[in-house]
Design a protein around this motif. Structure first.
Motif, PDB file in Angstrom:
ATOM      1  N   ASN A 203       1.008  -1.128   0.098  1.00 35.13           N
ATOM      2  CA  ASN A 203       0.057  -0.004  -0.145  1.00 35.13           C
ATOM      3  C   ASN A 203       0.962   1.258   0.029  1.00 35.13           C
ATOM      4  N   GLN A 204       1.882   1.328   0.672  1.00 33.49           N
ATOM      5  CA  GLN A 204       3.098   2.153   0.790  1.00 33.49           C
ATOM      6  C   GLN A 204       3.524   2.691  -0.888  1.00 33.49           C
ATOM      7  N   ILE A 205       3.669   1.834  -1.436  1.00 30.51           N
ATOM      8  CA  ILE A 205       4.414   1.643  -2.634  1.00 30.51           C
ATOM      9  C   ILE A 205       3.356   2.500  -3.692  1.00 30.51           C
ATOM     10  N   GLN A 206       2.150   1.871  -3.620  1.00 30.95           N
ATOM     11  CA  GLN A 206       1.042   2.426  -4.391  1.00 30.95           C
ATOM     12  C   GLN A 206       0.850   4.130  -3.954  1.00 30.95           C
ATOM     13  N   LEU A 207       0.808   4.298  -2.751  1.00 29.78           N
ATOM     14  CA  LEU A 207       0.613   5.930  -2.542  1.00 29.78           C
ATOM     15  C   LEU A 207       1.832   6.746  -2.920  1.00 29.78           C
ATOM     16  N   TRP A 208       3.112   6.220  -2.690  1.00 29.40           N
ATOM     17  CA  TRP A 208       4.102   6.776  -3.108  1.00 29.40           C
ATOM     18  C   TRP A 208       4.243   7.108  -4.574  1.00 29.40           C
ATOM     19  N   VAL A 209       3.908   6.189  -5.427  1.00 28.68           N
ATOM     20  CA  VAL A 209       3.808   6.483  -6.787  1.00 28.68           C
ATOM     21  C   VAL A 209       2.686   7.643  -7.096  1.00 28.68           C
ATOM     22  N   MET A 245       6.347  -4.723  -8.884  1.00 30.37           N
ATOM     23  CA  MET A 245       5.804  -4.360 -10.194  1.00 30.37           C
ATOM     24  C   MET A 245       4.193  -4.131 -10.139  1.00 30.37           C
ATOM     25  N   ALA A 246       3.333  -4.750  -9.490  1.00 34.45           N
ATOM     26  CA  ALA A 246       2.066  -4.714  -9.336  1.00 34.45           C
ATOM     27  C   ALA A 246       1.680  -3.601  -8.578  1.00 34.45           C
ATOM     28  N   ALA A 247       2.504  -3.214  -7.495  1.00 37.71           N
ATOM     29  CA  ALA A 247       2.167  -2.073  -6.650  1.00 37.71           C
ATOM     30  C   ALA A 247       2.475  -0.707  -7.451  1.00 37.71           C
ATOM     31  N   ILE A 248       3.341  -0.700  -8.317  1.00 35.82           N
ATOM     32  CA  ILE A 248       3.599   0.624  -9.144  1.00 35.82           C
ATOM     33  C   ILE A 248       2.497   0.473 -10.117  1.00 35.82           C
ATOM     34  N   ASN A 249       2.152  -0.388 -10.807  1.00 33.39           N
ATOM     35  CA  ASN A 249       1.039  -0.273 -11.791  1.00 33.39           C
ATOM     36  C   ASN A 249      -0.338  -0.002 -11.152  1.00 33.39           C
ATOM     37  N   PHE A 250      -0.431  -0.454  -9.985  1.00 35.15           N
ATOM     38  CA  PHE A 250      -1.679  -0.187  -9.418  1.00 35.15           C
ATOM     39  C   PHE A 250      -1.651   1.587  -9.022  1.00 35.15           C
ATOM     40  N   GLY A 251      -0.572   1.958  -8.599  1.00 38.32           N
ATOM     41  CA  GLY A 251      -0.567   3.164  -8.233  1.00 38.32           C
ATOM     42  C   GLY A 251      -0.652   4.087  -9.593  1.00 38.32           C
ATOM     43  N   LEU A 252      -0.063   3.801 -10.816  1.00 37.27           N
ATOM     44  CA  LEU A 252      -0.393   4.494 -12.067  1.00 37.27           C
ATOM     45  C   LEU A 252      -1.697   4.470 -12.682  1.00 37.27           C
ATOM     46  N   SER A 253      -2.561   3.353 -12.161  1.00 36.27           N
ATOM     47  CA  SER A 253      -3.960   3.067 -12.563  1.00 36.27           C
ATOM     48  C   SER A 253      -4.880   3.698 -11.691  1.00 36.27           C
ATOM     49  N   SER A 254      -4.481   4.325 -10.626  1.00 32.26           N
ATOM     50  CA  SER A 254      -5.374   4.838  -9.694  1.00 32.26           C
ATOM     51  C   SER A 254      -5.915   6.067 -10.530  1.00 32.26           C
ATOM     52  N   LEU A 255      -7.140   6.553  -9.783  1.00 28.09           N
ATOM     53  CA  LEU A 255      -7.907   7.674 -10.464  1.00 28.09           C
ATOM     54  C   LEU A 255      -7.354   8.930 -10.540  1.00 28.09           C
ATOM     55  N   PRO A 256      -6.391   9.221  -9.232  1.00 30.51           N
ATOM     56  CA  PRO A 256      -5.696  10.751  -9.420  1.00 30.51           C
ATOM     57  C   PRO A 256      -4.818  10.835 -10.718  1.00 30.51           C
ATOM     58  N   ILE A 257      -4.127   9.720 -10.892  1.00 25.20           N
ATOM     59  CA  ILE A 257      -3.180   9.573 -12.112  1.00 25.20           C
ATOM     60  C   ILE A 257      -3.620   9.262 -13.457  1.00 25.20           C
ATOM     61  N   SER A 258      -4.492   8.415 -13.672  1.00 25.45           N
ATOM     62  CA  SER A 258      -5.153   7.965 -14.755  1.00 25.45           C
ATOM     63  C   SER A 258      -5.799   9.112 -15.680  1.00 25.45           C
ATOM     64  N   ARG A 259      -6.540   9.930 -14.711  1.00 24.99           N
ATOM     65  CA  ARG A 259      -7.283  10.963 -15.305  1.00 24.99           C
ATOM     66  C   ARG A 259      -6.444  12.191 -15.754  1.00 24.99           C
ATOM     67  N   LEU A 260      -5.213  12.115 -15.660  1.00 23.52           N
ATOM     68  CA  LEU A 260      -4.425  13.164 -16.183  1.00 23.52           C
ATOM     69  C   LEU A 260      -4.052  12.751 -17.659  1.00 23.52           C
ATOM     70  N   ASN A 261      -5.182  13.251 -18.712  1.00 18.44           N
ATOM     71  CA  ASN A 261      -4.867  12.761 -20.000  1.00 18.44           C
ATOM     72  C   ASN A 261      -3.630  13.553 -20.862  1.00 18.44           C
ATOM     73  N   TYR A 262      -3.927  14.664 -20.389  1.00 23.15           N
ATOM     74  CA  TYR A 262      -2.540  15.449 -21.028  1.00 23.15           C
ATOM     75  C   TYR A 262      -1.199  15.057 -20.814  1.00 23.15           C
ATOM     76  N   LEU A 263      -1.079  14.592 -19.613  1.00 28.47           N
ATOM     77  CA  LEU A 263       0.293  13.802 -19.286  1.00 28.47           C
ATOM     78  C   LEU A 263       0.524  12.659 -19.923  1.00 28.47           C
ATOM     79  N   TRP A 264      -0.547  11.777 -19.974  1.00 25.15           N
ATOM     80  CA  TRP A 264      -0.402  10.398 -20.861  1.00 25.15           C
ATOM     81  C   TRP A 264      -0.266  10.633 -22.201  1.00 25.15           C
ATOM     82  N   ASN A 265      -0.737  11.802 -22.785  1.00 22.30           N
ATOM     83  CA  ASN A 265      -0.821  11.919 -24.297  1.00 22.30           C
ATOM     84  C   ASN A 265       1.106  12.331 -24.569  1.00 22.30           C
ATOM     85  N   GLN A 266       1.451  12.863 -23.488  1.00 20.82           N
ATOM     86  CA  GLN A 266       2.951  13.379 -23.582  1.00 20.82           C
ATOM     87  C   GLN A 266       3.845  12.187 -23.521  1.00 20.82           C
ATOM     88  N   LEU A 267       3.411  11.067 -23.210  1.00 18.66           N
ATOM     89  CA  LEU A 267       4.259   9.883 -23.093  1.00 18.66           C
ATOM     90  C   LEU A 267       4.658   9.299 -24.345  1.00 18.66           C
TER      91      LEU A 267
END
Length: 399
Positions: A203-209, A245-267
């Motif tokens: 849980n700590q890794i998810q929140l850290w991401v 690997m799972a904890a990091i991806n769960f953090g990246l898939s969380s709503l506060p991060i996944s909703r940043l469409n402009y950021l993901w479009n720059q990837l």
């Protein structure tokens, strides 16, 4: 016989400190982490109903009512006050209150990172003091430096893999049995302390991401951090740290991060492809088929996806009993999961892994014990919304 000897050695060692005010401490040498025992302790901050904060030594095997009695004796309260029905709460960073069961143990390990304990006589009193609470964790300063940009994905992946292998090797499959049947049916000294520590780390890794990306100073830094996390996830996979690997991806898939469409479009396209591959590996479709295939072909030892193992055990146990008869087929399914947990450790000798790590990794490991997190879903969502609006306005201005 070997198991009995190892258990006797583990119980014979002197107690050690695990957490000091929420910060993990490893006083041993850099090659081992001892399995936790009930006499190990944590220095925990406890907020009283008067607004006073005290630092209390709590053993992992202590139950909630024992902690309350210990604090009452410490404060030297009168006999009539000792009989009052006091409650112990977990007080989160954003003011959320969670009542802790009076027979619960391993309390310092099951509360979230950044939370403190609150002792009060009545549940209503907590609302009156919530505005005056001084939490030990504060928002990052303006000059906050990102850890992943400091060390880089390669060094960070080595340090995290080393630490997670140690935590995994310290956890016995017997703790999964206690979790499966219910810790309330066992003596507190048999509670799954090491399993609790592993789940706390996940849980700590998810929140850290989420925290690293949200609190970046600008768009360019935020994009660099996102790219680094995708690379870190790939490196964790190659180093057989499926847990990270799972904890990091769960953090990246969380709503506060996944909703940043402009950021993901720059990837960049190649990183977006790598992220999609990791997401596919952790897809729950067909019972996590892709992850199971990977874990079957992976060379041991490797750190498995622990939350999935616990989820499977919980699902199996719901149907273990049928008309007061034991369902042997489901018991065999549970045994199969426990066996896979044990086989993931390989020959159960962690020293074989140290050949791939150098002295720099052992020094870096100390830096990733306590990852900075902000455990406030509402705050992270509000900041994410502000970032999204700001980036959309900048994009419209450029157009």
């Amino acid at each position: 016989m070997i198991f009995r000897e190892n258990s006797m050695k583990r119980l014979a060692r002197p107690p050690k400190i695990v957490f000091d005010c929420g910060e993990y401490i490893n006083l041993n040498n850099s090659t081992t982490i001892d399995s936790l025992i009930s006499s190990d302790f944590c220095n925990q901050i406890i907020l009283l109903s008067s607004g006073k904060q005290i630092k209390q030594k709590i053993q992992l095997g202590q139950k909630t009512f024992e902690i309350i009695n210990q604090i009452n004796i410490l404060l030297k309260q009168k006999e009539e006050e000792l009989n009052k029905n006091k409650k112990l709460f977990e007080l989160c960073f954003d003011g959320r209150k969670i009542l802790i069961n009076e027979n619960e143990c391993s309390i310092p390990l099951i509360i979230a990172s950044g939370s403190i304990l609150y002792l009060t006589e009545e549940e209503e009193k907590i609302k009156n003091n919530s505005s005056t609470i001084k939490f030990p964790l504060s928002l990052p300063p303006s000059n906050y430096s990102s850890l992943i940009l400091q060390l880089g994905p390669e060094r960070l992946s080595n340090a995290m893999a080393l630490f997670h292998f140690k935590l995994f090797f310290a956890t016995s499959e017997n703790e999964l049995i206690v979790h499966l049947v219910g810790r309330d049916k066992f003596h507190p000294r048999l509670a799954p302390f090491n399993l609790d520590l592993l789940m706390r780390r996940f849980n700590q890794i998810q929140l850290w991401v989420i925290t690293e990306i949200i609190f970046a100073s600008n768009l360019n830094q935020r994009l660099s951090i996102l790219c680094s996390f995708i690379q870190l996830s790939q490196l964790a996979k190659t180093k057989r740290d499926l847990f990270a690997m799972a904890a990091i991806n769960f953090g990246l898939s969380s709503l506060p991060i996944s909703r940043l469409n402009y950021l993901w479009n720059q990837l960049p396209n190649h990183l977006f492809k790598q992220h999609s591959e990791c997401q596919s590996l952790l897809s729950p479709k067909r019972g996590y088929k892709n992850y199971r295939f990977l874990s079957n072909i992976l060379k041991t030892p490797f750190v498995p996806f622990i939350p999935l193992i616990l989820k499977e055990l919980d699902f199996i146990y719901e149907g273990l009993q049928n008309q007061n008869l034991i369902n042997w087929e489901k018991m065999h399914l549970a045994a199969k999961i426990l066996k896979s947990f044990r086989l993931a450790k390989g020959n159960n000798n962690i020293e074989d892994l140290f050949e791939i790590y150098n002295e720099l990794t052992f020094n870096d490991e100390k830096l990733i014990y306590n990852l900075y997190t902000v455990n406030s879903p509402s705050l992270l969502m509000n900041l994410s919304s502000e970032i999204q609006k700001k980036e959309e306005n900048e994009f419209e201005h450029l157009c």
